[in-house]
Design a protein around this motif. Sequence first.
Motif, PDB file in Angstrom:
ATOM      1  N   PHE A  14       1.353  -1.066  -0.387  1.00  0.00           N
ATOM      2  CA  PHE A  14      -0.201  -0.289   0.048  1.00  0.00           C
ATOM      3  C   PHE A  14       0.761   1.353   0.009  1.00  0.00           C
ATOM      4  CE2 PHE A  14      -3.424  -2.285   2.062  1.00  0.00           C
ATOM      5  CZ  PHE A  14      -4.078  -2.756   1.529  1.00  0.00           C
ATOM      6  N   THR A  15       2.107   1.444   0.395  1.00  0.00           N
ATOM      7  CA  THR A  15       3.143   2.631   0.731  1.00  0.00           C
ATOM      8  C   THR A  15       3.390   3.177  -1.124  1.00  0.00           C
ATOM      9  OG1 THR A  15       5.437   0.863   0.976  1.00  0.00           O
ATOM     10  CG2 THR A  15       3.750   2.354   3.180  1.00  0.00           C
ATOM     11  N   HIS A  16       3.206   1.869  -1.165  1.00  0.00           N
ATOM     12  CA  HIS A  16       3.287   2.405  -3.169  1.00  0.00           C
ATOM     13  C   HIS A  16       2.359   3.518  -3.627  1.00  0.00           C
ATOM     14  CE1 HIS A  16       7.577   0.068  -3.251  1.00  0.00           C
ATOM     15  NE2 HIS A  16       7.394  -0.530  -2.608  1.00  0.00           N
ATOM     16  N   LEU A  17       1.232   2.771  -3.354  1.00  0.00           N
ATOM     17  CA  LEU A  17      -0.248   3.740  -3.620  1.00  0.00           C
ATOM     18  C   LEU A  17      -0.073   5.334  -3.727  1.00  0.00           C
ATOM     19  CD1 LEU A  17      -2.415   1.669  -3.301  1.00  0.00           C
ATOM     20  CD2 LEU A  17      -1.338   1.677  -5.524  1.00  0.00           C
ATOM     21  N   HIS A  18       0.653   6.304  -2.447  1.00  0.00           N
ATOM     22  CA  HIS A  18       1.000   7.127  -1.264  1.00  0.00           C
ATOM     23  C   HIS A  18      -0.276   7.664  -1.648  1.00  0.00           C
ATOM     24  CE1 HIS A  18       5.343   7.280  -2.423  1.00  0.00           C
ATOM     25  NE2 HIS A  18       4.725   7.005  -4.250  1.00  0.00           N
ATOM     26  N   ASP A  19      -0.494   7.248  -0.934  1.00  0.00           N
ATOM     27  CA  ASP A  19      -2.897   7.071  -0.048  1.00  0.00           C
ATOM     28  C   ASP A  19      -2.063   7.077   1.831  1.00  0.00           C
ATOM     29  OD1 ASP A  19      -5.178   7.859   0.558  1.00  0.00           O
ATOM     30  OD2 ASP A  19      -5.515   6.992  -1.150  1.00  0.00           O
ATOM     31  N   SER A  20      -2.757   8.264   2.004  1.00  0.00           N
ATOM     32  CA  SER A  20      -3.087   8.429   3.662  1.00  0.00           C
ATOM     33  C   SER A  20      -4.219   7.359   4.173  1.00  0.00           C
ATOM     34  CB  SER A  20      -2.797   9.778   3.846  1.00  0.00           C
ATOM     35  OG  SER A  20      -1.748  10.403   3.775  1.00  0.00           O
ATOM     36  N   HIS A  21      -5.171   7.739   3.218  1.00  0.00           N
ATOM     37  CA  HIS A  21      -6.213   6.650   3.650  1.00  0.00           C
ATOM     38  C   HIS A  21      -6.374   5.361   3.806  1.00  0.00           C
ATOM     39  CE1 HIS A  21      -7.289  11.226   1.789  1.00  0.00           C
ATOM     40  NE2 HIS A  21      -8.621  10.961   3.382  1.00  0.00           N
ATOM     41  N   ILE A  22      -5.032   5.106   3.009  1.00  0.00           N
ATOM     42  CA  ILE A  22      -5.554   3.373   3.569  1.00  0.00           C
ATOM     43  C   ILE A  22      -4.714   2.813   4.465  1.00  0.00           C
ATOM     44  CG2 ILE A  22      -4.724   1.406   1.616  1.00  0.00           C
ATOM     45  CD1 ILE A  22      -4.179   2.853  -0.068  1.00  0.00           C
ATOM     46  N   ASN A  23      -5.489   1.534   5.395  1.00  0.00           N
ATOM     47  CA  ASN A  23      -4.816   1.279   6.252  1.00  0.00           C
ATOM     48  C   ASN A  23      -5.382  -0.169   6.808  1.00  0.00           C
ATOM     49  OD1 ASN A  23      -4.015   0.850   8.700  1.00  0.00           O
ATOM     50  ND2 ASN A  23      -4.550   2.853   9.585  1.00  0.00           N
ATOM     51  N   ILE A  24      -5.242  -0.921   7.393  1.00  0.00           N
ATOM     52  CA  ILE A  24      -5.644  -2.402   7.967  1.00  0.00           C
ATOM     53  C   ILE A  24      -5.559  -2.195   9.771  1.00  0.00           C
ATOM     54  CG2 ILE A  24      -5.347  -4.829   8.538  1.00  0.00           C
ATOM     55  CD1 ILE A  24      -3.930  -4.540   6.035  1.00  0.00           C
ATOM     56  N   VAL A  25      -6.951  -1.874  10.051  1.00  0.00           N
ATOM     57  CA  VAL A  25      -7.448  -1.738  11.727  1.00  0.00           C
ATOM     58  C   VAL A  25      -7.881  -3.589  12.096  1.00  0.00           C
ATOM     59  CG1 VAL A  25      -7.257   0.546  11.749  1.00  0.00           C
ATOM     60  CG2 VAL A  25      -9.366  -1.366  10.759  1.00  0.00           C
ATOM     61  N   GLY A  26      -7.308  -3.277  12.733  1.00  0.00           N
ATOM     62  CA  GLY A  26      -8.180  -4.448  13.674  1.00  0.00           C
ATOM     63  C   GLY A  26      -7.385  -5.492  14.808  1.00  0.00           C
ATOM     64  N   LYS A  27      -7.332  -6.541  15.486  1.00  0.00           N
ATOM     65  CA  LYS A  27      -7.073  -7.140  16.204  1.00  0.00           C
ATOM     66  C   LYS A  27      -5.362  -7.347  16.473  1.00  0.00           C
ATOM     67  CE  LYS A  27      -6.729 -10.937  19.513  1.00  0.00           C
ATOM     68  NZ  LYS A  27      -7.871 -11.787  20.026  1.00  0.00           N
ATOM     69  N   THR A  28      -4.850  -7.544  14.369  1.00  0.00           N
ATOM     70  CA  THR A  28      -3.694  -8.621  14.380  1.00  0.00           C
ATOM     71  C   THR A  28      -2.659  -7.065  14.243  1.00  0.00           C
ATOM     72  OG1 THR A  28      -4.701 -10.048  12.642  1.00  0.00           O
ATOM     73  CG2 THR A  28      -2.658  -8.916  12.467  1.00  0.00           C
ATOM     74  N   MET A  29      -3.370  -5.672  13.606  1.00  0.00           N
ATOM     75  CA  MET A  29      -2.204  -4.645  13.732  1.00  0.00           C
ATOM     76  C   MET A  29      -2.850  -3.724  15.140  1.00  0.00           C
ATOM     77  SD  MET A  29      -1.122  -4.095  10.619  1.00  0.00           S
ATOM     78  CE  MET A  29      -0.285  -5.765  10.915  1.00  0.00           C
ATOM     79  N   GLY A  30      -3.810  -4.444  15.734  1.00  0.00           N
ATOM     80  CA  GLY A  30      -2.915  -3.582  17.158  1.00  0.00           C
ATOM     81  C   GLY A  30      -2.492  -4.322  18.147  1.00  0.00           C
ATOM     82  N   ASN A  31      -2.143  -5.871  18.050  1.00  0.00           N
ATOM     83  CA  ASN A  31      -1.273  -6.356  18.676  1.00  0.00           C
ATOM     84  C   ASN A  31       0.106  -5.988  17.916  1.00  0.00           C
ATOM     85  OD1 ASN A  31      -2.629  -7.729  20.293  1.00  0.00           O
ATOM     86  ND2 ASN A  31      -3.751  -9.399  18.629  1.00  0.00           N
ATOM     87  N   PHE A  32       0.510  -5.848  16.943  1.00  0.00           N
ATOM     88  CA  PHE A  32       1.673  -5.902  15.862  1.00  0.00           C
ATOM     89  C   PHE A  32       2.095  -4.693  16.117  1.00  0.00           C
ATOM     90  CE2 PHE A  32       4.511  -3.858  13.097  1.00  0.00           C
ATOM     91  CZ  PHE A  32       5.381  -4.786  12.811  1.00  0.00           C
ATOM     92  N   PHE A  33       0.927  -3.161  16.321  1.00  0.00           N
ATOM     93  CA  PHE A  33       1.781  -2.267  17.195  1.00  0.00           C
ATOM     94  C   PHE A  33       1.982  -1.601  18.238  1.00  0.00           C
ATOM     95  CE2 PHE A  33       0.968  -0.993  12.053  1.00  0.00           C
ATOM     96  CZ  PHE A  33       1.814  -0.696  11.755  1.00  0.00           C
ATOM     97  N   GLY A  34       0.409  -2.618  18.858  1.00  0.00           N
ATOM     98  CA  GLY A  34       0.309  -2.306  20.323  1.00  0.00           C
ATOM     99  C   GLY A  34      -1.135  -1.008  20.416  1.00  0.00           C
ATOM    100  N   ARG A  35      -1.502  -0.963  21.883  1.00  0.00           N
ATOM    101  CA  ARG A  35      -2.909  -0.141  22.051  1.00  0.00           C
ATOM    102  C   ARG A  35      -2.210   1.235  22.752  1.00  0.00           C
ATOM    103  NH1 ARG A  35      -4.929  -4.884  20.599  1.00  0.00           N
ATOM    104  NH2 ARG A  35      -6.756  -4.763  18.897  1.00  0.00           N
ATOM    105  N   ALA A  36      -1.680   1.061  23.232  1.00  0.00           N
ATOM    106  CA  ALA A  36      -1.214   2.212  24.341  1.00  0.00           C
ATOM    107  C   ALA A  36       0.271   2.902  23.974  1.00  0.00           C
ATOM    108  CB  ALA A  36      -1.073   1.706  25.584  1.00  0.00           C
ATOM    109  N   ARG A  37       0.380   4.204  24.279  1.00  0.00           N
ATOM    110  CA  ARG A  37       0.814   5.267  23.548  1.00  0.00           C
ATOM    111  C   ARG A  37       1.724   6.179  25.335  1.00  0.00           C
ATOM    112  NH1 ARG A  37       1.682   8.635  20.295  1.00  0.00           N
ATOM    113  NH2 ARG A  37      -0.074   8.039  18.851  1.00  0.00           N
ATOM    114  N   PRO A  38       2.516   6.193  25.136  1.00  0.00           N
ATOM    115  CA  PRO A  38       3.471   6.969  26.164  1.00  0.00           C
ATOM    116  C   PRO A  38       2.675   8.103  25.885  1.00  0.00           C
ATOM    117  CG  PRO A  38       4.464   6.981  24.445  1.00  0.00           C
ATOM    118  CD  PRO A  38       3.914   5.823  23.844  1.00  0.00           C
TER     119      PRO A  38
END
Length: 188
Positions: A14-38
């Motif tokens: 998706f990064t090759h499309l250069h579009d800020s509106h593309i994303n994957i959300v849900g449990k898989t990405m939440g677990n990968f990136f995390g859901r809590a912020r410093p």
Amino acid sequence: KNETEYALTLLEMFTHLHDSHINIVGKTMGNFFGRARPPFLCSMIEGKPVIYRILDPKVKKKGTIMVGDIILKMDGQDIFERINQYTKFLPASTPQAKMWTVFFYLFLGPENSTLTLSVRGSNEQIRVVKLTRKRAHMWKSWDYREGDIYKFISKDIGYADLHRLQRIKVDEMYEKFKNTKAIIFDLR
């Protein structure tokens, strides 16, 4: 090989499309990136990752981190190496949007996990700080504007922050600005 690898492969594509509106959300990405912020927000300023807002008043009062601190390392890794690892998975339409997106995800982790940063303060001293990630900080990061909700920015121009303007105050705002030449409606 698994759901996470599949999602990351899609994001990299998706990064090759250069579009800020593309994303994957849900449990898989939440677990990968995390859901809590410093308890801070960071932005690239003059080519350096700089803390520009402290989200937790207790941390601000304690002085653990300060607005203006430059982040050098994250969990022992050079911050630019970490940024480069994230950029390949985060689609964006412009370089500025890319950096905003990277800094949104970069410091995330599990609830109550510890983030270790090496920062350089205004006194040029390098210090190591440990911060706790909280989901509550995530919500604070969205409501970042402070100050007057509507005001004059010159004698002929009004400014209204529509993100924070309550419906009950709309008539009052228009009355205040009835003789202006222009009104800036901030929809960010």
